[in-house]
Design a protein around this motif. Structure first.
Motif, PDB file in Angstrom:
ATOM      1  N   ALA A  35       0.873  -1.190   0.000  1.00 46.43           N
ATOM      2  CA  ALA A  35       0.000   0.000   0.000  1.00 46.43           C
ATOM      3  C   ALA A  35       0.899   1.225   0.000  1.00 46.43           C
ATOM      4  N   VAL A  36       0.681   2.112  -0.972  1.00 43.87           N
ATOM      5  CA  VAL A  36       1.561   3.273  -1.140  1.00 43.87           C
ATOM      6  C   VAL A  36       0.710   4.543  -1.134  1.00 43.87           C
ATOM      7  N   GLY A  37       1.193   5.582  -0.457  1.00 45.04           N
ATOM      8  CA  GLY A  37       0.426   6.829  -0.381  1.00 45.04           C
ATOM      9  C   GLY A  37       1.120   7.991  -1.077  1.00 45.04           C
ATOM     10  N   THR A  68      17.611  -1.806   3.103  1.00 46.00           N
ATOM     11  CA  THR A  68      16.370  -2.455   2.652  1.00 46.00           C
ATOM     12  C   THR A  68      16.385  -2.662   1.141  1.00 46.00           C
ATOM     13  N   HIS A  69      15.368  -3.399   0.645  1.00 45.21           N
ATOM     14  CA  HIS A  69      15.163  -3.560  -0.793  1.00 45.21           C
ATOM     15  C   HIS A  69      15.024  -2.165  -1.418  1.00 45.21           C
ATOM     16  N   GLN A  70      15.743  -1.923  -2.521  1.00 44.16           N
ATOM     17  CA  GLN A  70      15.742  -0.605  -3.177  1.00 44.16           C
ATOM     18  C   GLN A  70      16.222   0.497  -2.214  1.00 44.16           C
ATOM     19  N   GLY A  71      17.136   0.107  -1.325  1.00 42.73           N
ATOM     20  CA  GLY A  71      17.635   1.011  -0.274  1.00 42.73           C
ATOM     21  C   GLY A  71      18.312   2.255  -0.844  1.00 42.73           C
ATOM     22  N   GLU A 119      11.004   7.346  -1.995  1.00 41.85           N
ATOM     23  CA  GLU A 119       9.761   6.604  -2.203  1.00 41.85           C
ATOM     24  C   GLU A 119       8.581   7.419  -1.697  1.00 41.85           C
ATOM     25  N   PHE A 120       7.408   6.964  -2.077  1.00 37.75           N
ATOM     26  CA  PHE A 120       6.188   7.449  -1.449  1.00 37.75           C
ATOM     27  C   PHE A 120       5.972   6.529  -0.246  1.00 37.75           C
ATOM     28  N   PRO A 121       5.686   7.089   0.921  1.00 39.44           N
ATOM     29  CA  PRO A 121       5.576   6.241   2.111  1.00 39.44           C
ATOM     30  C   PRO A 121       4.551   5.124   1.925  1.00 39.44           C
ATOM     31  N   GLY A 122       4.782   4.021   2.616  1.00 36.06           N
ATOM     32  CA  GLY A 122       3.863   2.888   2.523  1.00 36.06           C
ATOM     33  C   GLY A 122       4.566   1.612   2.888  1.00 36.06           C
ATOM     34  N   GLY A 123       3.861   0.497   2.777  1.00 42.33           N
ATOM     35  CA  GLY A 123       4.483  -0.779   3.099  1.00 42.33           C
ATOM     36  C   GLY A 123       3.558  -1.942   2.827  1.00 42.33           C
ATOM     37  N   LYS A 124       4.057  -3.118   3.189  1.00 41.20           N
ATOM     38  CA  LYS A 124       3.378  -4.358   2.818  1.00 41.20           C
ATOM     39  C   LYS A 124       2.084  -4.572   3.607  1.00 41.20           C
ATOM     40  N   LEU A 125       1.107  -5.158   2.944  1.00 36.61           N
ATOM     41  CA  LEU A 125      -0.126  -5.537   3.634  1.00 36.61           C
ATOM     42  C   LEU A 125       0.185  -6.689   4.579  1.00 36.61           C
ATOM     43  N   ARG A 168      -2.391   2.195   8.423  1.00 34.01           N
ATOM     44  CA  ARG A 168      -1.401   1.764   9.428  1.00 34.01           C
ATOM     45  C   ARG A 168       0.003   2.200   9.033  1.00 34.01           C
ATOM     46  N   GLU A 169       0.384   1.965   7.768  1.00 34.50           N
ATOM     47  CA  GLU A 169       1.745   2.291   7.332  1.00 34.50           C
ATOM     48  C   GLU A 169       2.025   3.790   7.437  1.00 34.50           C
ATOM     49  N   LEU A 170       1.059   4.603   7.037  1.00 38.98           N
ATOM     50  CA  LEU A 170       1.322   6.046   7.046  1.00 38.98           C
ATOM     51  C   LEU A 170       1.370   6.584   8.475  1.00 38.98           C
ATOM     52  N   GLU A 219       2.531   4.682  10.995  1.00 38.39           N
ATOM     53  CA  GLU A 219       3.825   4.189  11.507  1.00 38.39           C
ATOM     54  C   GLU A 219       5.015   4.949  10.935  1.00 38.39           C
ATOM     55  N   GLU A 220       4.977   5.217   9.630  1.00 38.32           N
ATOM     56  CA  GLU A 220       6.167   5.781   8.968  1.00 38.32           C
ATOM     57  C   GLU A 220       6.241   7.296   9.059  1.00 38.32           C
ATOM     58  N   VAL A 221       5.099   7.985   8.890  1.00 42.22           N
ATOM     59  CA  VAL A 221       5.151   9.460   8.870  1.00 42.22           C
ATOM     60  C   VAL A 221       4.164  10.125   9.831  1.00 42.22           C
ATOM     61  N   CYS A 232       8.278  -6.458 -11.693  1.00 45.67           N
ATOM     62  CA  CYS A 232       9.172  -7.559 -11.337  1.00 45.67           C
ATOM     63  C   CYS A 232      10.590  -7.038 -11.197  1.00 45.67           C
ATOM     64  N   TYR A 233      11.063  -6.846  -9.980  1.00 45.54           N
ATOM     65  CA  TYR A 233      12.491  -6.582  -9.785  1.00 45.54           C
ATOM     66  C   TYR A 233      13.211  -7.908  -9.947  1.00 45.54           C
ATOM     67  N   PRO A 234      14.532  -7.928 -10.184  1.00 44.40           N
ATOM     68  CA  PRO A 234      15.243  -9.208 -10.325  1.00 44.40           C
ATOM     69  C   PRO A 234      15.046 -10.105  -9.098  1.00 44.40           C
ATOM     70  N   ASP A 235      14.870  -9.487  -7.930  1.00 49.65           N
ATOM     71  CA  ASP A 235      14.784 -10.268  -6.695  1.00 49.65           C
ATOM     72  C   ASP A 235      13.413 -10.241  -6.039  1.00 49.65           C
ATOM     73  N   LEU A 236      12.449  -9.539  -6.603  1.00 49.26           N
ATOM     74  CA  LEU A 236      11.149  -9.416  -5.922  1.00 49.26           C
ATOM     75  C   LEU A 236      10.079  -8.926  -6.889  1.00 49.26           C
ATOM     76  N   ARG A 237       8.888  -9.543  -6.765  1.00 47.43           N
ATOM     77  CA  ARG A 237       7.762  -9.064  -7.567  1.00 47.43           C
ATOM     78  C   ARG A 237       6.831  -8.273  -6.651  1.00 47.43           C
ATOM     79  N   PHE A 281      14.225   7.434  -7.700  1.00 50.81           N
ATOM     80  CA  PHE A 281      13.188   6.508  -7.211  1.00 50.81           C
ATOM     81  C   PHE A 281      13.474   5.095  -7.719  1.00 50.81           C
ATOM     82  N   PRO A 282      12.839   4.083  -7.129  1.00 47.22           N
ATOM     83  CA  PRO A 282      12.872   2.742  -7.744  1.00 47.22           C
ATOM     84  C   PRO A 282      12.260   2.836  -9.150  1.00 47.22           C
ATOM     85  N   VAL A 283      12.717   1.997 -10.092  1.00 47.93           N
ATOM     86  CA  VAL A 283      12.241   2.127 -11.481  1.00 47.93           C
ATOM     87  C   VAL A 283      10.729   1.937 -11.611  1.00 47.93           C
TER      88      VAL A 283
HETATM   89  N1  LIG Z   1       6.573   2.169   0.128  1.00 44.12           N
HETATM   90  C1  LIG Z   1       7.009   2.117  -1.111  1.00 44.12           C
HETATM   91  N2  LIG Z   1       7.530   0.957  -1.589  1.00 44.12           N
HETATM   92  C2  LIG Z   1       7.979   0.947  -2.857  1.00 44.12           C
HETATM   93  C3  LIG Z   1       7.906   2.095  -3.691  1.00 44.12           C
HETATM   94  N3  LIG Z   1       8.411   1.769  -4.913  1.00 44.12           N
HETATM   95  C4  LIG Z   1       8.822   0.472  -4.857  1.00 44.12           C
HETATM   96  O1  LIG Z   1       9.323  -0.171  -5.756  1.00 44.12           O
HETATM   97  N4  LIG Z   1       8.554  -0.032  -3.589  1.00 44.12           N
HETATM   98  C5  LIG Z   1       8.877  -1.403  -3.190  1.00 44.12           C
HETATM   99  C6  LIG Z   1      10.087  -1.474  -2.303  1.00 44.12           C
HETATM  100  C7  LIG Z   1       9.778  -2.657  -1.425  1.00 44.12           C
HETATM  101  O2  LIG Z   1      10.169  -3.843  -2.077  1.00 44.12           O
HETATM  102  C8  LIG Z   1       8.270  -2.645  -1.305  1.00 44.12           C
HETATM  103  C9  LIG Z   1       7.776  -1.881  -0.103  1.00 44.12           C
HETATM  104  O3  LIG Z   1       8.144  -2.469   1.034  1.00 44.12           O
HETATM  105  P1  LIG Z   1       8.518  -1.697   2.388  1.00 44.12           P
HETATM  106  O4  LIG Z   1       9.932  -1.933   2.666  1.00 44.12           O
HETATM  107  O5  LIG Z   1       8.082  -0.262   2.317  1.00 44.12           O
HETATM  108  O6  LIG Z   1       7.567  -2.467   3.356  1.00 44.12           O
HETATM  109  P2  LIG Z   1       7.305  -2.119   4.869  1.00 44.12           P
HETATM  110  O7  LIG Z   1       7.170  -0.641   5.020  1.00 44.12           O
HETATM  111  O8  LIG Z   1       6.159  -3.005   5.252  1.00 44.12           O
HETATM  112  O9  LIG Z   1       8.673  -2.495   5.568  1.00 44.12           O
HETATM  113  P3  LIG Z   1       9.078  -3.710   6.525  1.00 44.12           P
HETATM  114  O10 LIG Z   1       8.079  -3.760   7.621  1.00 44.12           O
HETATM  115  O11 LIG Z   1       9.092  -4.924   5.653  1.00 44.12           O
HETATM  116  O12 LIG Z   1      10.456  -3.285   6.952  1.00 44.12           O
HETATM  117  O13 LIG Z   1       7.811  -1.962  -2.462  1.00 44.12           O
HETATM  118  C10 LIG Z   1       7.343   3.292  -3.174  1.00 44.12           C
HETATM  119  O14 LIG Z   1       7.236   4.347  -3.829  1.00 44.12           O
HETATM  120  N5  LIG Z   1       6.922   3.247  -1.885  1.00 44.12           N
END
Ligand SMILES: Nc1nc2c([nH]c(=O)n2[C@H]2C[C@H](O)[C@@H](COP(=O)(O)OP(=O)(O)OP(=O)(O)O)O2)c(=O)[nH]1
Ligand SMILES: [Mg+2]
Length: 311
Positions: free
Chosen positions: A10-12, A30-33, A37-43, A55-57, A59-61, A77-82, A118-120
């Motif tokens: 979920a991305v905001g 982290t992945h794409q460290g 990014e736009f704040p957000g995270g996994k469901l 919840r993510e927004l 927690e993060e901001v 599809c990133y090479p290591d993650l979809r 940004f990530p591609v």
């Molecule tokens: N939040 C966010 N994630 C992005 C963007 N672009 C993009 O490729 N991603 C990818 C990177 C990560 O593989 C995944 C987001 O995961 P995340 O690391 O934010 O997840 P999370 O907040 O739940 O973190 P964690 O609890 O696993 O540490 O999506 C973006 O603009 N915002």
């Protein structure tokens, strides 16, 4: 990676009262460290996307989402993650944004987003966040009618339009185009010229390809700030995506008096088609502004229309 299930994220795209957008920087490890990014995270299990967004927004901001609407979905599809990036536009929130996880954070004007790495997968999200939710098509069977229609479009506070004049003599077409462009400039409206216009040297903001012109392109035409394309099916949408068009217009969604013989796609097919491309797509044909909510929830960027903005 293509075989494994996508991680649903979920991305905001969070906007403040001035239209600025909130960016945070991903932690180095982290992945794409290191990228912005736009704040957000996994469901989490059993969470809906809007629950996860909230919840993510928080927690993060540190903000509480009050109003959010769907912006775009990206399957990448990133090479290591979809990932499935389920992007929502947050138009109203309470609290003051802060970097709750010690990450770098910035409010950024939409036109400055290109200054950040940004990530591609984010390219179409950035485009979507710079586009309006209404795209007018300006037509008319006489110069007078074109200008009268423009007046009505201006009154609807439209910020982007496609100029598509088919039936006027060449000299009249050129004069009308200049008048429309001057008027639009004055009102802050961006103008994309339809590829059938065949006029060169006009100071427009972009090019709108007919579906025929789209299929004849192997690369994105340049130099234009915006390149858009008219599409009617998946093949055309995919072609628009492949050449790097900024956005597409998909038609016809509902029956319309202007194209009585065309078979409408309907809501379900429209949603399925949009789901298969990573591209902002406007819905066109028989829609009214009251349909906006349904259009956005079907995955579209918004409504394109000829008569929709003339009432
Ligand atoms: N939040 C966010 N994630 C992005 C963007 N672009 C993009 O490729 N991603 C990818 C990177 C990560 O593989 C995944 C987001 O995961 P995340 O690391 O934010 O997840 P999370 O907040 O739940 O973190 P964690 O609890 O696993 O540490 O999506 C973006 O603009 N915002
Ligand atoms: Mg996150």
């Amino acid at each position: 990676m293509s075989g494994s299930a996508a991680v649903h994220v979920a991305v905001g795209v969070i906007r403040d009262g001035n239209g600025n957008i909130l960016l945070t920087q991903r932690a180095k490890h982290t992945h794409q460290g290191g990228l912005w990014e736009f704040p957000g995270g996994k469901l989490e299990a059993h969470e809906t996307v809007t629950q996860a967004l909230r919840r993510e927004l928080q927690e993060e901001v540190g903000i509480t989402v009050q109003t959010a609407k769907p912006l775009i979905k990206i399957n990448h599809c990133y090479p290591d993650l979809r990932v499935l990036l389920d992007v929502w536009q947050v138009t109203d929130f309470s609290g003051v944004a802060e970097a709750c996880e010690g990450q770098a954070m910035q409010w950024v004007e939409p036109r400055q987003l290109s200054d950040y790495a940004f990530p591609v997968a984010n390219v179409p999200i950035i485009t979507a966040s710079r586009l309006p939710d209404r795209y007018a098509i300006l037509e008319g069977s006489s110069a007078k009618q074109v200008l009268a229609n423009l007046e009505r479009i201006i009154n609807k506070r439209i910020t982007m339009l496609q100029l598509r004049i088919k039936s006027l003599p060449a000299a009249e077409t050129a004069a009308v185009c200049h008048a429309v462009l001057a008027n639009c400039r004055q009102h802050g409206i961006q103008v994309l010229l339809n590829s059938d216009l065949l006029l060169t040297g006009l100071p427009a903001d972009g090019l709108h390809l007919s579906s025929r012109a789209l299929l004849a392109c192997q690369t994105k035409p340049s130099p234009y700030r915006w390149v858009a394309a008219s599409c009617h099916n998946l093949q055309e949408l995919r072609h628009a995506e492949n050449i790097g068009a900024d956005f597409a217009v998909l038609a016809p969604i509902l029956p319309t008096a202007t194209h009585p013989d065309a078979q409408p796609l309907g809501w379900e097919t429209m949603a399925k088609l949009i789901d298969q491309v990573n591209l902002p797509v406007f819905a066109l044909g028989g829609l009214e502004l009251d349909d906006m909510d349904r259009v956005l929830h079907a995955g579209a960027q918004g409504i394109a229309g000829i008569s929709a903005f003339l009432s």
